[in-house]
Scaffold this motif. Sequence first.
Motif, PDB file in Angstrom:
ATOM      1  N   GLY A  33      -8.980  -2.564  -0.100  1.00  0.00           N
ATOM      2  CA  GLY A  33      -8.755  -2.833   1.312  1.00  0.00           C
ATOM      3  C   GLY A  33      -7.416  -2.296   1.792  1.00  0.00           C
ATOM      4  N   VAL A  34      -6.413  -2.351   0.938  1.00  0.00           N
ATOM      5  CA  VAL A  34      -5.088  -1.856   1.295  1.00  0.00           C
ATOM      6  C   VAL A  34      -5.019  -0.339   1.148  1.00  0.00           C
ATOM      7  N   TRP A  35      -5.490   0.175   0.028  1.00  0.00           N
ATOM      8  CA  TRP A  35      -5.279   1.580  -0.313  1.00  0.00           C
ATOM      9  C   TRP A  35      -6.505   2.462  -0.111  1.00  0.00           C
ATOM     10  N   GLY A  36      -7.649   1.883   0.242  1.00  0.00           N
ATOM     11  CA  GLY A  36      -8.890   2.648   0.360  1.00  0.00           C
ATOM     12  C   GLY A  36      -8.807   3.799   1.343  1.00  0.00           C
ATOM     13  N   SER A  37      -8.058   3.642   2.408  1.00  0.00           N
ATOM     14  CA  SER A  37      -7.961   4.707   3.409  1.00  0.00           C
ATOM     15  C   SER A  37      -7.206   5.931   2.895  1.00  0.00           C
ATOM     16  N   THR A  38      -6.549   5.811   1.759  1.00  0.00           N
ATOM     17  CA  THR A  38      -5.835   6.946   1.178  1.00  0.00           C
ATOM     18  C   THR A  38      -6.753   7.808   0.323  1.00  0.00           C
ATOM     19  N   GLY A  66       1.610 -10.065  -6.382  1.00  0.00           N
ATOM     20  CA  GLY A  66       2.775  -9.432  -5.784  1.00  0.00           C
ATOM     21  C   GLY A  66       2.389  -8.320  -4.825  1.00  0.00           C
ATOM     22  N   LEU A  67       1.407  -7.528  -5.223  1.00  0.00           N
ATOM     23  CA  LEU A  67       0.949  -6.452  -4.346  1.00  0.00           C
ATOM     24  C   LEU A  67       0.302  -6.989  -3.082  1.00  0.00           C
ATOM     25  N   ALA A  68      -0.340  -8.132  -3.179  1.00  0.00           N
ATOM     26  CA  ALA A  68      -0.955  -8.737  -2.002  1.00  0.00           C
ATOM     27  C   ALA A  68       0.115  -9.122  -0.981  1.00  0.00           C
ATOM     28  N   GLN A  69       1.293  -9.479  -1.472  1.00  0.00           N
ATOM     29  CA  GLN A  69       2.385  -9.889  -0.579  1.00  0.00           C
ATOM     30  C   GLN A  69       3.042  -8.692   0.115  1.00  0.00           C
ATOM     31  N   VAL A  70       3.084  -7.543  -0.574  1.00  0.00           N
ATOM     32  CA  VAL A  70       3.810  -6.397  -0.030  1.00  0.00           C
ATOM     33  C   VAL A  70       2.936  -5.179   0.262  1.00  0.00           C
ATOM     34  N   GLY A  71       1.644  -5.302   0.061  1.00  0.00           N
ATOM     35  CA  GLY A  71       0.741  -4.157   0.208  1.00  0.00           C
ATOM     36  C   GLY A  71       0.818  -3.455   1.538  1.00  0.00           C
ATOM     37  N   GLY A  72       0.816  -4.217   2.614  1.00  0.00           N
ATOM     38  CA  GLY A  72       0.862  -3.610   3.939  1.00  0.00           C
ATOM     39  C   GLY A  72       2.133  -2.832   4.194  1.00  0.00           C
ATOM     40  N   VAL A  73       3.259  -3.381   3.755  1.00  0.00           N
ATOM     41  CA  VAL A  73       4.549  -2.706   3.922  1.00  0.00           C
ATOM     42  C   VAL A  73       4.614  -1.481   3.019  1.00  0.00           C
TER      43      VAL A  73
END
Length: 76
Positions: A33-38, A66-73
């Motif tokens: 969900g975070v990185w799929g668009s890449t 941890g990645l869930a907390q900072v994934g968007g940034v």
Amino acid sequence: TIAAGGLEAALGLAAAGGLELASAAEIMAKQLGVWGSTGISAARITDLLAQAANASTVDVDELAGGLAQVGGVAKA
């Protein structure tokens, strides 16, 4: 996603991280969900998570948290 190798990737992450399959699939889905668009694949995501966990003192579950907390940034 299953046809694209999602199940195999989740099974690999579960085995590498000592996780239940459901937990591994949830982690993989969140990261997609975070990185799929890449254009990254589920298999690549699970490989990177397993490698990062193996190279550090945290396990896959902690790393995913941890990645869930900072994934968007991080994506930005």
